[in-house]
Design a protein around this motif. Structure first.
Motif, short mmCIF file in Angstrom:
data_model
loop_
_atom_site.label_atom_id
_atom_site.label_comp_id
_atom_site.label_asym_id
_atom_site.label_seq_id
_atom_site.Cartn_x
_atom_site.Cartn_y
_atom_site.Cartn_z
N SER A 147 6.70 2.06 5.23
CA SER A 147 7.31 2.98 4.24
C SER A 147 7.49 2.27 2.99
O SER A 147 8.07 1.35 3.11
N ARG A 148 7.44 3.08 1.62
CA ARG A 148 8.01 2.66 0.53
C ARG A 148 8.47 3.84 -0.39
O ARG A 148 8.23 4.92 0.09
N LEU A 149 9.19 3.34 -1.26
CA LEU A 149 9.56 4.36 -2.19
C LEU A 149 8.32 4.65 -3.21
O LEU A 149 8.11 3.59 -4.10
N GLY A 150 7.93 5.73 -3.46
CA GLY A 150 6.67 6.19 -4.22
C GLY A 150 7.17 5.59 -5.75
O GLY A 150 6.17 4.92 -6.65
N CYS A 151 8.17 5.65 -6.33
CA CYS A 151 8.69 5.14 -7.63
C CYS A 151 8.56 3.89 -7.68
O CYS A 151 8.75 3.38 -8.92
N GLN A 152 8.79 3.10 -6.69
CA GLN A 152 8.71 1.69 -6.94
C GLN A 152 7.51 1.00 -6.55
O GLN A 152 7.47 -0.21 -6.54
N VAL A 153 6.47 1.62 -6.02
CA VAL A 153 5.26 0.99 -5.96
C VAL A 153 4.24 1.19 -7.07
O VAL A 153 3.90 2.26 -7.44
N LYS A 154 4.09 0.04 -7.76
CA LYS A 154 3.28 0.09 -9.06
C LYS A 154 1.63 -0.46 -8.72
O LYS A 154 1.51 -1.45 -7.90
#
Ligand SMILES: Cc1cc2nc3c(=O)[nH]c(=O)nc-3n(C[C@H](O)[C@H](O)[C@H](O)COP(=O)(O)OP(=O)(O)OC[C@H]3O[C@@H](n4cnc5c(N)ncnc54)[C@H](O)[C@@H]3O)c2cc1C
Ligand code: FES
Lengths: 128, 513
Positions: free
Chosen positions: A92-99
Motif C-alpha cells: 500500500s502507498r498513498l497515491g499523492c506520494q507516489v511519483k
C-alpha cells in the motif's frame, strides 16, 4: 490525449484496476507526475481529501509488488497516514506520494474499495 | 418512478460526502438534496473541531464547495431540526415532522455533538469537557465562552486531560505550542490573547488513561507531533511499563498491530529525548482512573486535588486496584468521546415512535450494518430513512472513514430508490400504496410520513417556513456562507489564515449586499 509522438518515449504507462482487480483504465503519465493527480486528470475514482498534504489517507492505493519495490521507502508521515488506511496491504502507498519514474512503466495500481460494503459497491453511476 | 428528494439533517462532512457521491452516482438524474444545519456555517467538525494547526485536513471542504455549486444540492444554515425549540433564538427551529412531507428520503448526518461525561467528575469551573475548549478555540456559535471569556482559569500551571484519544493530544499540543506560532493560524485573536496568558503560567499537562500503551486511541501522527514539540518535553514513560506492554505482560495476549508498534516506538523515542532548556512538560500516564476531585482553598498551590485510582486488566476488563493517588492540578479536561443527540427524534419515548430509532446503549441512531438504513427497535428497516457518519456509526474515526461510510450510504439510497422504482413500475401500483403498506407496521404513527409520490412543494421547494427565512436572511445559503468565509479571510491580519466571524457580524455583512 493528443500528445506529440516525439514525447511518447518518455510516457509511463499505468494500469488502474478496481478493488476486485478489474481493469478500469490504462493511462500514460510523465516522470514526476503523482498517482493522485493522474487519477484526477483521467477521471478515475480516487479521493484526495487533503489534496496531497499527507493528512488524510483517502488516496490509498495498492501497487503490484514489483513496482512497490522500485519505490523509495515511504517517509514517516506517509506511514503515519497509512496506519489509518482502510484495507492496508504490504504494498500500500498513498497515491499523492507516489511519483512516476520510468521504471514504473507498466505498474498496476489497484484502488481500494470506495465503500466498506461490497454489497452496495456494485452500484455504478447510472445515466437515467 | 417517484422522485428522489432527500432531506439531510446536519451539514458536516458526512452530509457533503453523501451529496457528492449522489452526484457521482446519478450524474444525469434530476434529484434534490437539501442539507440543514443548526449552525449558520456548514462543515461540522471540519470547521468546529479539526485543530487549527492542521489546516491541510480542512482541504476536504473544496470538494464540498464543488458539490454545493450543483443546483441539485442546497444548504440551509441556521435550521435546528428539533422536537422542541432550541434555547438560542438564532436558528429556525423546525420539528422533524414538518420536514417530512416535503421529502421522499431522510438522512440523519447529525454527528455526535454530546461529550461523554465521567460519572465521578462533576462539571465545574475546574473540570470541563474537552469540547468546551474545542468550541472556544474554534468560536463555535454555541460556545459557552463567548469572547473574551476563557475556559482556562487564571494562573493555571497544571492541567490534567483524561482520555487517550486524538482530541486529548490536540488540546495538549495547542496549549504547549507558543501562541506566537499559533497566531497566524485559524484561531480567533481573542483566543490567542487568552492563550498568551495561559502560556505564561502553564508548566505541565498530564494526559491520563485507564489502560496501557497498547490501547491508546491516539494515532501516530499526533503522537509524533507531541514528541516533536519544541517548547515542551515529554516526561519519560517508565521502561518497565513499556516493556510490559510490548511483551503483552499486561495480561493481554497477541502480537502488536502495525499501528500499536509504531505508536509504542514513538513513545519510547519520545521518552529518550533530552531537552534540558525547556521549562514546560507533558506526561502520558497509564493505568489510572479518576474517582473524584476536591477544589482546594485559594491559598493552595493548585486549585484541584484529583483522586486517581490505579487500574489493571482482568479478563480483558479494566478494574481498580484500590490504590489511590492524589494529583494536584488546576484544571481537569475530560476527553472521553462523544454521543449523538436523540432529542431531535423526540423527547418522550412514550409518545414518540421516532425516539426508538435511537440506540441508547450505543449512543447513536440504530442502523443496519453497512449502508445506513435506520432500524426500529425490533430491527425493521424504516423505509427511506438513513443515518450516516458519526450519527449512524458512532462517534469514532477520521474523515477517511466518514467518507467511506458516506459512499456506502449514498449507494444504498440509490439502490433502494431504484428498486422501489422498478417495483412500482412492474406491479403498476402507485407510490402512495407502496408507502402505506410499508407504513402499516406503525413506525410512523406520530409523524406525518415522508412523501411517497411527488413531495409537497414539488421537487424544488423546502417547507414554507424555510423559504421565508431564506428570504429574510435568517437562513444562510451556501453562497452566503462563501461570502462570509471570504470576508473572514479578507479581514484577517496580514499573514493570518482567517479571522472567524460571529453570527451578528455575518448578519451585518449579508445585509450589506
Ligand atoms: C475535536 C475533533 C477533532 C477532529 N480532528 C480530525 C482530524 O484532524 N482529522 C480527521 O480526519 N478527523 C478528525 N476528526 C473526526 C472528524 O471530524 C469526523 O470523522 C467527522 O467530522 C464526522 O462527520 P459527521 O458529518 O458525521 O459529523 P459532524 O462533523 O459532527 O457534523 C454534524 C453536523 O450536524 C449538525 N447538527 C447536529 N444536530 C443537528 C440538528 N438537530 N439539526 C440540524 N443540524 C444538526 C451539527 O451542527 C454539525 O454541523 C475530529 C473530531 C473531533 C471531535
Ligand atoms: S490526498 Fe490526503 S494523503 Fe494523499
Amino acid at each position: 490525449m493528443g500528445r506529440e509522438d516525439s514525447t511518447r518515449l518518455s510516457l509511463i504507462k499505468i494500469h488502474f484496476q478496481d478493488a476486485k482487480g478489474t481493469p478500469i483504465k490504462t493511462i500514460e503519465g510523465r516522470e514526476g507526475d503523482n498517482i493522485l493527480d493522474l487519477a484526477h486528470e483521467y477521471d478515475i475514482d480516487l479521493e484526495g481529501a487533503c489534496e496531497g498534504s499527507v493528512a488524510c489517507s483517502t488516496c490509498h492505493v495498492i501497487l503490484d509488488p514489483a513496482s512497490y519495490d522500485k519505490l523509495p521507502e515511504p517517509e514517516d508521515d506517509e506511514n503515519d497516514m497509512l496506519d489509518m488506511a482502510f484495507g492496508l496491504t504490504d504494498t500500500s502507498r498513498l497515491g499523492c506520494q507516489v511519483k512516476l519514474t520510468p521504471d514504473l512503466n507498466g505498474a498496476v495500481v489497484k484502488l481500494p474499495s470506495a465503500t466498506r460494503n461490497m454489497f452496495v459497491d456494485g452500484v455504478k453511476p447510472t445515466k437515467h | 418512478m417517484p422522485p428522489l428528494k432527500l432531506a439531510v439533517v446536519g451539514g458536516g462532512p458526512s452530509a457533503f460526502y453523501v451529496a457528492s457521491r449522489l452526484l457521482h452516482l446519478l450524474p444525469h438524474t434530476d434529484f434534490r438534496v437539501h442539507i440543514y444545519d443548526r449552525l449558520w456555517a456548514p462543515h461540522g467538525l471540519v470547521r468546529y473541531g479539526v485543530a487549527p494547526d492542521h489546516p491541510e485536513v480542512k482541504n476536504c471542504t473544496h470538494k464540498f464547495d464543488v458539490a454545493a455549486t450543483d443546483p441539485r444540492i442546497r444548504f440551509f444554515g441556521n435550521v435546528d431540526v428539533a422536537a422542541s425549540p432550541a434555547l438560542d433564538t438564532t436558528s429556525l427551529s423546525l420539528p422533524l415532522e414538518t420536514l417530512l412531507p416535503y421529502y421522499t428520503h431522510l438522512l440523519f448526518a447529525t454527528g455526535g455533538p454530546m461529550p461523554r461525561v465521567h460519572p465521578r467528575l462533576e462539571r465545574s469551573k475546574y473540570c470541563i469537557p474537552a469540547l468546551d475548549l474545542v468550541h472556544w478555540y474554534t468560536m463555535h456559535p454555541r460556545s459557552k465562552y463567548p469572547p473574551p471569556v476563557s475556559p482556562i482559569p487564571e494562573n493555571t500551571k497544571h492541567i490534567t486531560v483524561i482520555g487517550h484519544g486524538n482530541v486529548s493530544l490536540d488540546i495538549a499540543r495547542l496549549l504547549l505550542t507558543s501562541p506566537k506560532t499559533l497566531a497566524p493560524m485559524d484561531i480567533p485573536s481573542h483566543v490567542i490573547r487568552s492563550l498568551e496568558e495561559t502560556w505564561r503560567s502553564l508548566r505541565h499537562i498530564s494526559i491520563v488513561g485507564r489502560r496501557g500503551p497498547r490501547d491508546v486511541r491516539f494515532t501516530a501522527k499526533e503522537v509524533r507531533e507531541m514528541t516533536s514539540l519544541t517548547d515542551a518535553r515529554m516526561v519519560p514513560i517508565p521502561t518497565d511499563l513499556m516493556q510490559a506492554a510490548e511483551q503483552g505482560g499486561d495480561a493481554e495476549s497477541g502480537g502488536l498491530s502495525r499501528q500499536q508498534s509504531r505508536i509504542m516506538k514513538l513513545l519510547k523515542e519520545g521518552s529518550k529525548k533530552v531537552q534540558p532548556d525547556v521549562t514546560k512538560s507533558f506526561s502520558v500516564d497509564f493505568w489510572r482512573s479518576p474517582i473524584g476531585y476536591n477544589i482546594t482553598p485559594p491559598s493552595a498551590d493548585r486549585r484541584v486535588s484529583l483522586q486517581l485510582e490505579g487500574t489493571k486488566l482482568e479478563e480483558g476488563r479494566v478494574i481498580g486496584t484500590g490504590k489511590v493517588d492524589e494529583l494536584k492540578t488546576d484544571l481537569i479536561v475530560t476527553s472521553l468521546g462523544y454521543e449523538s443527540d436523540p432529542s431531535l427524534l423526540g423527547t418522550d419515548a412514550s409518545t414518540s415512535n421516532t425516539l426508538q430509532w435511537f440506540d441508547e446503549s450505543e449512543g447513536h441512531i440504530r442502523t443496519a450494518p453497512g449502508g445506513g438504513r435506520v432500524l426500529s427497535r425490533e430491527g425493521h428497516v424504516i423505509p427511506n430513512v438513513y443515518a450516516s457518519g458519526w450519527a449512524g456509526r458512532g462517534a469514532r474515526g477520521v474523515l477517511a472513514g466518514t467518507l467511506l461510510d458516506a459512499n456506502d450510504v449514498a449507494a444504498t439510497i440509490v439502490q433502494d430508490w431504484q428498486d422501489q422504482g422498478n417495483r412500482t413500475a412492474s406491479d403498476s401500483i402507485k407510490g402512495d400504496e407502496v408507502g402505506s403498506t410499508t407504513l402499516a407496521n406503525g413506525t410512523f404513527t406520530t409523524l406525518a410520513p415522508l412523501a411517497t409520490s411527488t413531495p409537497a412543494g414539488g421537487l424544488d421547494a423546502p417547507p414554507p417556513a424555510v423559504q421565508t427565512s431564506v428570504q429574510d436572511g435568517r437562513i444562510v445559503t451556501y453562497e452566503a456562507w462563501q461570502r462570509a468565509e471570504e470576508a473572514e479571510r479578507k479581514r484577517a491580519a496580514e499573514g493570518k489564515e482567517r479571522e472567524r466571524m460571529r453570527w451578528e457580524e455575518v448578519q451585518e455583512l449579508l445585509k450589506k449586499d
